[in-house]
Write a protein that holds these residues in place. Structure first.
Motif, PDB file in Angstrom:
ATOM      1  N   ALA A  20       0.829  -1.203   0.000  1.00 20.26           N
ATOM      2  CA  ALA A  20       0.000   0.000   0.000  1.00 20.26           C
ATOM      3  C   ALA A  20       0.865   1.255   0.000  1.00 20.26           C
ATOM      4  CB  ALA A  20      -0.938  -0.009   1.203  1.00 20.26           C
ATOM      5  N   HIS A  21       2.005   1.192   0.673  1.00 24.06           N
ATOM      6  CA  HIS A  21       2.913   2.340   0.749  1.00 24.06           C
ATOM      7  C   HIS A  21       3.396   2.746  -0.642  1.00 24.06           C
ATOM      8  CE1 HIS A  21       6.525   4.180   3.138  1.00 24.06           C
ATOM      9  NE2 HIS A  21       6.002   5.028   2.296  1.00 24.06           N
ATOM     10  N   ARG A  22       3.743   1.760  -1.480  1.00 20.77           N
ATOM     11  CA  ARG A  22       4.237   2.092  -2.822  1.00 20.77           C
ATOM     12  C   ARG A  22       3.159   2.774  -3.652  1.00 20.77           C
ATOM     13  NH1 ARG A  22       4.270  -4.239  -3.786  1.00 20.77           N
ATOM     14  NH2 ARG A  22       5.971  -4.174  -2.301  1.00 20.77           N
ATOM     15  N   VAL A  23       1.894   2.404  -3.436  1.00 20.27           N
ATOM     16  CA  VAL A  23       0.800   3.071  -4.156  1.00 20.27           C
ATOM     17  C   VAL A  23       0.623   4.498  -3.646  1.00 20.27           C
ATOM     18  CG1 VAL A  23      -1.692   3.047  -4.591  1.00 20.27           C
ATOM     19  CG2 VAL A  23      -0.367   0.925  -4.763  1.00 20.27           C
ATOM     20  N   ARG A  24       0.738   4.686  -2.342  1.00 17.06           N
ATOM     21  CA  ARG A  24       0.630   6.052  -1.791  1.00 17.06           C
ATOM     22  C   ARG A  24       1.745   6.945  -2.336  1.00 17.06           C
ATOM     23  NH1 ARG A  24      -0.207   3.013   2.923  1.00 17.06           N
ATOM     24  NH2 ARG A  24       1.712   3.807   3.886  1.00 17.06           N
ATOM     25  N   ILE A  25       2.937   6.380  -2.523  1.00 17.69           N
ATOM     26  CA  ILE A  25       4.027   7.154  -3.121  1.00 17.69           C
ATOM     27  C   ILE A  25       3.669   7.550  -4.548  1.00 17.69           C
ATOM     28  CG2 ILE A  25       6.434   7.099  -3.891  1.00 17.69           C
ATOM     29  CD1 ILE A  25       6.995   5.194  -1.513  1.00 17.69           C
ATOM     30  N   ALA A  26       3.145   6.603  -5.328  1.00 17.21           N
ATOM     31  CA  ALA A  26       2.758   6.904  -6.716  1.00 17.21           C
ATOM     32  C   ALA A  26       1.693   7.998  -6.757  1.00 17.21           C
ATOM     33  CB  ALA A  26       2.251   5.640  -7.414  1.00 17.21           C
ATOM     34  N   LEU A  27       0.700   7.897  -5.893  1.00 16.29           N
ATOM     35  CA  LEU A  27      -0.359   8.917  -5.845  1.00 16.29           C
ATOM     36  C   LEU A  27       0.229  10.286  -5.498  1.00 16.29           C
ATOM     37  CD1 LEU A  27      -3.023   6.746  -4.017  1.00 16.29           C
ATOM     38  CD2 LEU A  27      -3.339   7.787  -6.279  1.00 16.29           C
ATOM     39  N   ALA A  28       1.158  10.324  -4.569  1.00 20.71           N
ATOM     40  CA  ALA A  28       1.788  11.593  -4.182  1.00 20.71           C
ATOM     41  C   ALA A  28       2.636  12.159  -5.319  1.00 20.71           C
ATOM     42  CB  ALA A  28       2.640  11.394  -2.927  1.00 20.71           C
ATOM     43  N   LYS A  30       2.249  11.717  -8.448  1.00 23.18           N
ATOM     44  CA  LYS A  30       1.347  12.169  -9.507  1.00 23.18           C
ATOM     45  C   LYS A  30       0.517  13.378  -9.068  1.00 23.18           C
ATOM     46  CE  LYS A  30       2.114   8.764 -12.482  1.00 23.18           C
ATOM     47  NZ  LYS A  30       2.625   9.023 -13.828  1.00 23.18           N
ATOM     48  N   GLY A  31       0.564  13.718  -7.775  1.00 21.06           N
ATOM     49  CA  GLY A  31      -0.223  14.843  -7.264  1.00 21.06           C
ATOM     50  C   GLY A  31      -1.710  14.565  -7.262  1.00 21.06           C
ATOM     51  N   LEU A  32      -2.089  13.303  -7.050  1.00 16.10           N
ATOM     52  CA  LEU A  32      -3.491  12.914  -7.122  1.00 16.10           C
ATOM     53  C   LEU A  32      -4.154  12.960  -5.748  1.00 16.10           C
ATOM     54  CD1 LEU A  32      -3.068   9.894  -9.556  1.00 16.10           C
ATOM     55  CD2 LEU A  32      -3.952  12.172 -10.096  1.00 16.10           C
ATOM     56  N   ASP A  33      -5.326  13.513  -5.714  1.00 21.06           N
ATOM     57  CA  ASP A  33      -6.127  13.577  -4.506  1.00 21.06           C
ATOM     58  C   ASP A  33      -6.893  12.262  -4.380  1.00 21.06           C
ATOM     59  OD1 ASP A  33      -8.828  15.740  -3.369  1.00 21.06           O
ATOM     60  OD2 ASP A  33      -7.271  14.720  -2.234  1.00 21.06           O
ATOM     61  N   MET A  78       0.653   0.912 -12.467  1.00 22.83           N
ATOM     62  CA  MET A  78       0.665   1.000 -13.933  1.00 22.83           C
ATOM     63  C   MET A  78      -0.603   1.688 -14.454  1.00 22.83           C
ATOM     64  SD  MET A  78       3.574  -0.145 -15.149  1.00 22.83           S
ATOM     65  CE  MET A  78       4.026   1.099 -13.972  1.00 22.83           C
ATOM     66  N   TYR A  79      -1.736   1.405 -13.837  1.00 20.74           N
ATOM     67  CA  TYR A  79      -2.997   2.069 -14.188  1.00 20.74           C
ATOM     68  C   TYR A  79      -2.857   3.584 -13.993  1.00 20.74           C
ATOM     69  CZ  TYR A  79      -7.931   3.468 -13.698  1.00 20.74           C
ATOM     70  OH  TYR A  79      -9.155   4.099 -13.821  1.00 20.74           O
ATOM     71  N   LEU A  80      -2.347   3.975 -12.832  1.00 20.64           N
ATOM     72  CA  LEU A  80      -2.177   5.405 -12.545  1.00 20.64           C
ATOM     73  C   LEU A  80      -1.202   6.054 -13.523  1.00 20.64           C
ATOM     74  CD1 LEU A  80      -2.004   5.318  -8.636  1.00 20.64           C
ATOM     75  CD2 LEU A  80      -3.913   6.149 -10.046  1.00 20.64           C
ATOM     76  N   ASP A  81      -0.124   5.337 -13.869  1.00 27.73           N
ATOM     77  CA  ASP A  81       0.868   5.902 -14.772  1.00 27.73           C
ATOM     78  C   ASP A  81       0.312   6.080 -16.179  1.00 27.73           C
ATOM     79  OD1 ASP A  81       3.506   6.967 -14.923  1.00 27.73           O
ATOM     80  OD2 ASP A  81       4.126   5.207 -16.075  1.00 27.73           O
ATOM     81  N   GLU A  82      -0.547   5.174 -16.593  1.00 25.24           N
ATOM     82  CA  GLU A  82      -1.140   5.318 -17.921  1.00 25.24           C
ATOM     83  C   GLU A  82      -2.245   6.373 -17.939  1.00 25.24           C
ATOM     84  OE1 GLU A  82      -2.049   1.555 -19.791  1.00 25.24           O
ATOM     85  OE2 GLU A  82      -0.127   0.731 -19.130  1.00 25.24           O
ATOM     86  N   LYS A  83      -3.020   6.447 -16.878  1.00 22.03           N
ATOM     87  CA  LYS A  83      -4.104   7.429 -16.821  1.00 22.03           C
ATOM     88  C   LYS A  83      -3.579   8.840 -16.569  1.00 22.03           C
ATOM     89  CE  LYS A  83      -8.668   8.343 -14.977  1.00 22.03           C
ATOM     90  NZ  LYS A  83      -9.795   7.861 -14.210  1.00 22.03           N
ATOM     91  N   TYR A  84      -2.531   8.936 -15.767  1.00 24.03           N
ATOM     92  CA  TYR A  84      -1.928  10.228 -15.422  1.00 24.03           C
ATOM     93  C   TYR A  84      -0.434  10.140 -15.748  1.00 24.03           C
ATOM     94  CZ  TYR A  84      -6.248  10.299 -12.710  1.00 24.03           C
ATOM     95  OH  TYR A  84      -7.566  10.214 -12.318  1.00 24.03           O
ATOM     96  N   PRO A  85      -0.052  10.366 -17.011  1.00 21.54           N
ATOM     97  CA  PRO A  85       1.320  10.072 -17.452  1.00 21.54           C
ATOM     98  C   PRO A  85       2.431  10.985 -16.921  1.00 21.54           C
ATOM     99  CG  PRO A  85       0.006  10.930 -19.269  1.00 21.54           C
ATOM    100  CD  PRO A  85      -0.921  10.756 -18.111  1.00 21.54           C
ATOM    101  N   GLU A  86       2.088  12.060 -16.278  1.00 22.70           N
ATOM    102  CA  GLU A  86       3.129  12.962 -15.764  1.00 22.70           C
ATOM    103  C   GLU A  86       3.121  13.005 -14.258  1.00 22.70           C
ATOM    104  OE1 GLU A  86       5.540  14.312 -17.536  1.00 22.70           O
ATOM    105  OE2 GLU A  86       4.682  13.395 -19.326  1.00 22.70           O
ATOM    106  N   PRO A  87       4.251  12.934 -13.625  1.00 23.50           N
ATOM    107  CA  PRO A  87       5.528  12.523 -14.186  1.00 23.50           C
ATOM    108  C   PRO A  87       5.539  11.021 -14.454  1.00 23.50           C
ATOM    109  CG  PRO A  87       5.751  12.789 -11.823  1.00 23.50           C
ATOM    110  CD  PRO A  87       4.346  13.198 -12.179  1.00 23.50           C
ATOM    111  N   PRO A  88       6.295  10.592 -15.458  1.00 25.20           N
ATOM    112  CA  PRO A  88       6.305   9.164 -15.803  1.00 25.20           C
ATOM    113  C   PRO A  88       7.002   8.341 -14.712  1.00 25.20           C
ATOM    114  CG  PRO A  88       7.951  10.343 -17.084  1.00 25.20           C
ATOM    115  CD  PRO A  88       7.174  11.389 -16.321  1.00 25.20           C
ATOM    116  N   LEU A  89       6.507   7.137 -14.505  1.00 23.88           N
ATOM    117  CA  LEU A  89       7.097   6.243 -13.514  1.00 23.88           C
ATOM    118  C   LEU A  89       8.046   5.215 -14.135  1.00 23.88           C
ATOM    119  CD1 LEU A  89       4.016   5.720 -11.181  1.00 23.88           C
ATOM    120  CD2 LEU A  89       5.953   7.289 -10.903  1.00 23.88           C
TER     121      LEU A  89
END
Length: 191
Positions: A20-28, A30-33, A78-89
């Motif tokens: 779950a921590h790695r997903v929270r990092i990705a969300l942060a 990407k700047g996603l609420d 991967m879903y988040l990276d494709e839906k919100y491509p910036e910054p790329p992961l």
């Protein structure tokens, strides 16, 4: 926020879960609420029938994006990276991209499952606490020894260069857990 105007993402998570921590990092990154919905694994919230409707496996994380439900950290990222491509992961460089996938795979299949709460509880119940500790130490040591060899020629400020990529999302929570949860001396694995 990158997802303004859309329904807020929901993340079912547990604060100590490296997955779950790695997903929270990705969300942060990407700047996603998102709405954080706690699932206390120690109290058994993952077995609650309402949560099992979200994730029949009874694990975290689980991401809900409208009608889309994803229950695996790698798939979520991967879903988040494709839906919100910036910054790329993932880097554009094919070799560095492959190294990121390899580092992710070592953590995802070679380290994390062996120190998962359900696994270590099972070992502790069936054998003993000492075997549990030896099991966890072996898995973490073997995995980080492989990671050190993989990353030695490509590290920069981060695992595979000067940008934060997929490998970093998997490594940071795993290092934190090794040090804080299992008291592993990570100095042994310095690049």
């Amino acid at each position: 926020m990158a997802n303004s105007g859309e329904e807020k993402l929901k993340l079912y998570s547990y604060w100590r879960s490296s997955c779950a921590h790695r997903v929270r990092i990705a969300l942060a990154l990407k700047g996603l609420d998102y709405e954080y919905i706690p699932v206390n694994l120690l109290k058994g919230d993952q077995f609650d029938s309402d949560f099992k409707k979200i994730n029949p496996m009874g694990t975290v994380p689980a991401l809900v994006d409208g009608d889309v439900v994803i229950n695996d950290s790698f798939a979520i990222i991967m879903y988040l990276d494709e839906k919100y491509p910036e910054p790329p992961l993932l880097p554009r460089d094919l070799h560095k991209r492959a190294v990121n996938y390899q580092a992710m795979s070592i953590v995802l299949s070679g380290i994390q499952p062996h120190q998962n709460l359900a696994v270590i509880r099972y070992i502790e119940e069936k054998i003993n606490v000492e075997e549990k500790t030896a099991w966890v130490n072996n898995a973490i040591t073997k995995g980080f020894t492989a990671l050190e060899k993989l990353l030695v020629n490509c590290a920069g400020k981060h695992a595979t260069g000067d940008e934060i990529y997929l490998a970093d999302l998997f490594l940071a929570p795993q290092i934190h857990g090794a040090i804080n949860r299992f008291q592993i001396n990570m100095v042994l694995f310095l690049l």
